[in-house]
Design a protein around this motif. Structure first.
Motif, PDB file in Angstrom:
ATOM      1  N   VAL A 213       0.842  -1.208   0.000  1.00 55.87           N
ATOM      2  CA  VAL A 213       0.000   0.000   0.000  1.00 55.87           C
ATOM      3  C   VAL A 213       0.874   1.254   0.000  1.00 55.87           C
ATOM      4  O   VAL A 213       0.614   2.222  -0.737  1.00 55.87           O
ATOM      5  N   MET A 214       1.922   1.243   0.830  1.00 54.88           N
ATOM      6  CA  MET A 214       2.787   2.418   0.952  1.00 54.88           C
ATOM      7  C   MET A 214       3.488   2.724  -0.371  1.00 54.88           C
ATOM      8  O   MET A 214       3.485   3.868  -0.847  1.00 54.88           O
ATOM      9  N   HIS A 215       4.079   1.697  -1.008  1.00 56.26           N
ATOM     10  CA  HIS A 215       4.803   1.929  -2.257  1.00 56.26           C
ATOM     11  C   HIS A 215       3.845   2.200  -3.410  1.00 56.26           C
ATOM     12  O   HIS A 215       4.179   2.925  -4.346  1.00 56.26           O
ATOM     13  N   ASN A 216       2.662   1.640  -3.350  1.00 54.08           N
ATOM     14  CA  ASN A 216       1.668   1.900  -4.388  1.00 54.08           C
ATOM     15  C   ASN A 216       1.284   3.382  -4.404  1.00 54.08           C
ATOM     16  O   ASN A 216       1.089   3.989  -5.464  1.00 54.08           O
ATOM     17  N   SER A 217       1.198   3.964  -3.177  1.00 53.46           N
ATOM     18  CA  SER A 217       0.805   5.377  -3.084  1.00 53.46           C
ATOM     19  C   SER A 217       1.909   6.313  -3.574  1.00 53.46           C
ATOM     20  O   SER A 217       1.645   7.471  -3.904  1.00 53.46           O
ATOM     21  N   LYS A 218       3.172   5.833  -3.639  1.00 55.25           N
ATOM     22  CA  LYS A 218       4.290   6.675  -4.080  1.00 55.25           C
ATOM     23  C   LYS A 218       4.419   6.744  -5.600  1.00 55.25           C
ATOM     24  O   LYS A 218       5.161   7.560  -6.128  1.00 55.25           O
ATOM     25  N   ILE A 219       3.704   5.834  -6.285  1.00 59.46           N
ATOM     26  CA  ILE A 219       3.825   5.812  -7.745  1.00 59.46           C
ATOM     27  C   ILE A 219       3.121   7.027  -8.335  1.00 59.46           C
ATOM     28  O   ILE A 219       1.969   7.323  -8.006  1.00 59.46           O
ATOM     29  N   ASP A 220       3.820   7.727  -9.194  1.00 60.64           N
ATOM     30  CA  ASP A 220       3.267   8.919  -9.854  1.00 60.64           C
ATOM     31  C   ASP A 220       2.324   8.466 -10.970  1.00 60.64           C
ATOM     32  O   ASP A 220       2.733   7.935 -11.998  1.00 60.64           O
ATOM     33  N   GLY A 221       1.082   8.714 -10.785  1.00 55.65           N
ATOM     34  CA  GLY A 221       0.077   8.271 -11.740  1.00 55.65           C
ATOM     35  C   GLY A 221       0.128   8.992 -13.072  1.00 55.65           C
ATOM     36  O   GLY A 221      -0.433   8.500 -14.067  1.00 55.65           O
ATOM     37  N   SER A 222       0.806  10.138 -13.142  1.00 54.88           N
ATOM     38  CA  SER A 222       0.843  10.905 -14.395  1.00 54.88           C
ATOM     39  C   SER A 222       1.629  10.184 -15.484  1.00 54.88           C
ATOM     40  O   SER A 222       1.471  10.486 -16.671  1.00 54.88           O
ATOM     41  N   TYR A 223       2.513   9.263 -15.095  1.00 54.31           N
ATOM     42  CA  TYR A 223       3.300   8.537 -16.084  1.00 54.31           C
ATOM     43  C   TYR A 223       2.625   7.243 -16.537  1.00 54.31           C
ATOM     44  O   TYR A 223       3.159   6.513 -17.357  1.00 54.31           O
ATOM     45  N   LEU A 224       1.472   6.952 -15.951  1.00 50.55           N
ATOM     46  CA  LEU A 224       0.784   5.702 -16.263  1.00 50.55           C
ATOM     47  C   LEU A 224      -0.296   5.910 -17.311  1.00 50.55           C
ATOM     48  O   LEU A 224      -0.922   6.970 -17.374  1.00 50.55           O
ATOM     49  N   THR A 225      -0.482   4.914 -18.129  1.00 49.95           N
ATOM     50  CA  THR A 225      -1.607   4.946 -19.073  1.00 49.95           C
ATOM     51  C   THR A 225      -2.888   4.712 -18.284  1.00 49.95           C
ATOM     52  O   THR A 225      -2.876   4.316 -17.113  1.00 49.95           O
ATOM     53  N   ALA A 226      -4.003   4.927 -18.925  1.00 52.31           N
ATOM     54  CA  ALA A 226      -5.301   4.739 -18.271  1.00 52.31           C
ATOM     55  C   ALA A 226      -5.475   3.300 -17.806  1.00 52.31           C
ATOM     56  O   ALA A 226      -5.998   3.028 -16.716  1.00 52.31           O
ATOM     57  N   ILE A 227      -4.999   2.354 -18.635  1.00 52.85           N
ATOM     58  CA  ILE A 227      -5.126   0.930 -18.285  1.00 52.85           C
ATOM     59  C   ILE A 227      -4.250   0.613 -17.076  1.00 52.85           C
ATOM     60  O   ILE A 227      -4.659  -0.092 -16.142  1.00 52.85           O
ATOM     61  N   ALA A 229      -3.183   2.722 -14.785  1.00 55.80           N
ATOM     62  CA  ALA A 229      -3.738   3.395 -13.602  1.00 55.80           C
ATOM     63  C   ALA A 229      -4.891   2.597 -13.021  1.00 55.80           C
ATOM     64  O   ALA A 229      -5.025   2.447 -11.796  1.00 55.80           O
ATOM     65  N   LYS A 230      -5.724   2.027 -13.899  1.00 58.35           N
ATOM     66  CA  LYS A 230      -6.846   1.212 -13.440  1.00 58.35           C
ATOM     67  C   LYS A 230      -6.332  -0.051 -12.754  1.00 58.35           C
ATOM     68  O   LYS A 230      -6.870  -0.481 -11.717  1.00 58.35           O
ATOM     69  N   SER A 231      -5.267  -0.634 -13.314  1.00 55.90           N
ATOM     70  CA  SER A 231      -4.681  -1.832 -12.716  1.00 55.90           C
ATOM     71  C   SER A 231      -4.116  -1.532 -11.332  1.00 55.90           C
ATOM     72  O   SER A 231      -4.257  -2.342 -10.389  1.00 55.90           O
ATOM     73  N   MET A 232      -3.487  -0.356 -11.197  1.00 56.68           N
ATOM     74  CA  MET A 232      -2.944   0.024  -9.897  1.00 56.68           C
ATOM     75  C   MET A 232      -4.059   0.203  -8.874  1.00 56.68           C
ATOM     76  O   MET A 232      -3.921  -0.175  -7.700  1.00 56.68           O
ATOM     77  N   ASP A 233      -5.197   0.764  -9.305  1.00 55.21           N
ATOM     78  CA  ASP A 233      -6.341   0.926  -8.392  1.00 55.21           C
ATOM     79  C   ASP A 233      -6.883  -0.427  -7.952  1.00 55.21           C
ATOM     80  O   ASP A 233      -7.257  -0.617  -6.794  1.00 55.21           O
ATOM     81  N   VAL A 234      -6.926  -1.384  -8.898  1.00 52.71           N
ATOM     82  CA  VAL A 234      -7.408  -2.730  -8.578  1.00 52.71           C
ATOM     83  C   VAL A 234      -6.478  -3.383  -7.551  1.00 52.71           C
ATOM     84  O   VAL A 234      -6.936  -4.018  -6.576  1.00 52.71           O
ATOM     85  N   ILE A 235      -5.141  -3.197  -7.762  1.00 48.84           N
ATOM     86  CA  ILE A 235      -4.160  -3.759  -6.820  1.00 48.84           C
ATOM     87  C   ILE A 235      -4.355  -3.165  -5.429  1.00 48.84           C
ATOM     88  O   ILE A 235      -4.373  -3.879  -4.414  1.00 48.84           O
ATOM     89  N   LYS A 236      -4.529  -1.830  -5.382  1.00 48.42           N
ATOM     90  CA  LYS A 236      -4.688  -1.155  -4.099  1.00 48.42           C
ATOM     91  C   LYS A 236      -5.946  -1.640  -3.372  1.00 48.42           C
ATOM     92  O   LYS A 236      -5.917  -1.951  -2.170  1.00 48.42           O
ATOM     93  N   LEU A 237      -7.071  -1.728  -4.088  1.00 45.87           N
ATOM     94  CA  LEU A 237      -8.331  -2.169  -3.486  1.00 45.87           C
ATOM     95  C   LEU A 237      -8.226  -3.629  -3.005  1.00 45.87           C
ATOM     96  O   LEU A 237      -8.745  -3.985  -1.943  1.00 45.87           O
ATOM     97  N   SER A 238      -7.536  -4.445  -3.802  1.00 45.65           N
ATOM     98  CA  SER A 238      -7.379  -5.852  -3.419  1.00 45.65           C
ATOM     99  C   SER A 238      -6.539  -5.988  -2.160  1.00 45.65           C
ATOM    100  O   SER A 238      -6.852  -6.801  -1.267  1.00 45.65           O
ATOM    101  N   VAL A 239      -5.477  -5.189  -2.078  1.00 50.49           N
ATOM    102  CA  VAL A 239      -4.616  -5.228  -0.900  1.00 50.49           C
ATOM    103  C   VAL A 239      -5.377  -4.757   0.340  1.00 50.49           C
ATOM    104  O   VAL A 239      -5.283  -5.350   1.420  1.00 50.49           O
ATOM    105  N   LEU A 240      -6.151  -3.674   0.169  1.00 49.93           N
ATOM    106  CA  LEU A 240      -6.933  -3.155   1.298  1.00 49.93           C
ATOM    107  C   LEU A 240      -7.978  -4.183   1.763  1.00 49.93           C
ATOM    108  O   LEU A 240      -8.221  -4.347   2.961  1.00 49.93           O
ATOM    109  N   ARG A 241      -8.592  -4.876   0.808  1.00 55.96           N
ATOM    110  CA  ARG A 241      -9.581  -5.890   1.158  1.00 55.96           C
ATOM    111  C   ARG A 241      -8.919  -7.075   1.877  1.00 55.96           C
ATOM    112  O   ARG A 241      -9.455  -7.612   2.847  1.00 55.96           O
ATOM    113  N   LEU A 242      -7.733  -7.469   1.419  1.00 59.75           N
ATOM    114  CA  LEU A 242      -7.004  -8.547   2.069  1.00 59.75           C
ATOM    115  C   LEU A 242      -6.589  -8.131   3.480  1.00 59.75           C
ATOM    116  O   LEU A 242      -6.664  -8.931   4.422  1.00 59.75           O
ATOM    117  N   ASN A 243      -6.192  -6.886   3.647  1.00 62.19           N
ATOM    118  CA  ASN A 243      -5.829  -6.361   4.958  1.00 62.19           C
ATOM    119  C   ASN A 243      -7.029  -6.400   5.909  1.00 62.19           C
ATOM    120  O   ASN A 243      -6.927  -6.782   7.082  1.00 62.19           O
TER     121      ASN A 243
END
Length: 418
Positions: A213-227, A229-243
């Motif tokens: 979660v901590m390193h995911n939040s440090k990633i600069d989303g401006s360099y990511l494509t829309a796809i 960025a969506k994948s990163m959001d899915v990863i974050k939500l999945s990690v939060l749900r697992l937590n």
């Protein structure tokens, strides 16, 4: 030759005399059984002794004869004057062979007889004795109760109660108890290992999850494509749900043991819960109504967990266009009022006006990880109501549910009255 013939004649005469005496004795015994004899004379070392049977009428003797316990009468030195058929069955010896013998001959330890007679002088008449028998098994344990029949009769009455079946039941019970204790120890060991395992796993899982979660939040989303960025959001939500799932598992495992029960004011407990849930209550414009809740003996920590789960559950499954209204109140048992009996349970109901559920789903909701809706419809891990059920089991109580689709749900919790 003449001398031998005289000896033979003498022996035959003696045999005939003994036979007549035996027939006479058997006749006396039979007469005693039928109530036709009022007294009995026994020669003791050539001295005749009279034993009165006047107090034993026919009905009484018939009752004793049919008794499902051994019954005897003896002299002070143990000579058996009478025994019923049941005692004869216990020692597997015909009654006519028992009468005239000494009772201590049927004891496994003959020296106990003097102890019994001595104890009888002090009013102690009940003992446990091991008897010998002419069958297999060769001994049996029995309660023997002695009663001094003087001055009415110069004899001692004895009742013998066979303990064979009782001993078998006791041995089976002890064996079952020992097996149960072994299983309880094994269960406690498993529970202890399980709790330790849950806490170790939760620590080992949460640390890498926190880093993701901590390193995911440090990633600069401006360099990511829309796809991406969506994948990163899915990863974050999945990690939060697992937590969240790990946290819920720890909560569930923490309610395996009983906690100290104290006086708990349910109104105060629910007030604390509503303060904790203030954000979601305000977001949904929920109304919580509390009516006449009692003070009960319970674990304050578990009560907060119980009502927090039930209230948040009611808010979560509310209708989209209707503010949730949650009523919490004590239900008086009408049957107890009519019969003027003290209630066996304190009954509390938590009633909402939410989406409800179908009757086919009611048995599933208290099962851990059981979900009735997709994750994108309602959040949660399917553990909350399983925790509620476990809390009520810890309090020797119960929780039930009634619901109608699109009309609402009512949970009823039962606390036993001390």
């Amino acid at each position: 030759m003449i001398t031998n013939e005289k000896n033979i004649d003498s022996l035959l005469a003696e045999i005939e005399s003994l036979k007549n005496k035996l027939d006479e004795s058997n006749s006396i015994i039979e007469a005693i059984r039928e109530g036709g004899v009022d007294a009995l004379v026994v020669n003791n070392n050539g001295v005749p002794q009279l034993y009165s049977l006047e107090t034993a009428d026919y009905t009484y003797r018939l009752l004793v004869e049919k008794f499902r316990q051994g019954a005897l009468s003896i002299t002070k030195n143990g000579l058996i004057l009478y025994c019923n058929d049941y005692f004869a069955q216990l020692v597997n010896t015909p009654s006519e062979q028992i009468i005239g013998n000494y009772i201590q001959e049927y004891f496994d330890n003959t020296s106990q007889f003097s102890t019994l007679i001595e104890a009888l002088k002090y009013g102690i008449g009940t003992h446990e004795i091991l008897f010998k028998t002419n069958s297999s098994p060769t001994t049996f344990s029995a309660y023997i109760s002695l009663t001094d029949l003087e001055p009415s009769v110069e004899a001692i009455g004895i009742v013998v109660i066979d303990l064979t079946e009782k001993k078998k039941h006791e041995e089976a019970l002890i064996k079952h108890q020992q097996e149960l204790e072994v299983k309880i120890k094994e269960l406690n060991r498993i529970n202890s290992n399980l709790e330790e395992f849950i806490h170790v796993i939760s620590h080992d899982l949460k640390e890498p999850l926190r880093k993701i979660v901590m390193h995911n939040s440090k990633i600069d989303g401006s360099y990511l494509t829309a796809i991406d960025a969506k994948s990163m959001d899915v990863i974050k939500l999945s990690v939060l749900r697992l937590n969240s799932l790990v946290d819920d598992l720890v909560k569930y495992s923490s309610h395996t043991a009983q906690e100290a029960h104290t006086e708990v004011d349910l109104t105060a407990i629910i007030s604390e819960v509503t303060e904790d849930l203030e954000v979601i209550i305000n977001d949904k414009n929920a109304i919580i109504k509390i009516e006449n809740l009692p003070v009960i003996k319970a674990s304050g920590v578990q009560m907060r967990q119980l009502f927090a789960n039930l209230i948040s559950n009611a808010i979560k499954y509310s209708k989209a266009d209707t503010p949730p209204v949650i009523q919490i109140y004590q239900v008086d048992d009408l049957e107890d009022k009519i019969s003027n009996q003290n209630p066996k349970f304190v009954r509390i109901q938590i009633k909402d006006n939410g989406i409800g559920m179908e009757s086919a789903h009611l048995l599933k909701i208290f099962t851990i990880f059981q979900r009735l809706h997709a994750r994108n419809e309602y959040s949660g891990n399917g553990i909350g109501l399983a925790i509620c059920k476990k809390i009520m089991e810890n309090h020797s109580g119960n929780i039930t549910v009634e619901s109608k689709l699109n009309e609402g749900t009512t949970f009823t919790i039962y606390f036993p009255v001390s």
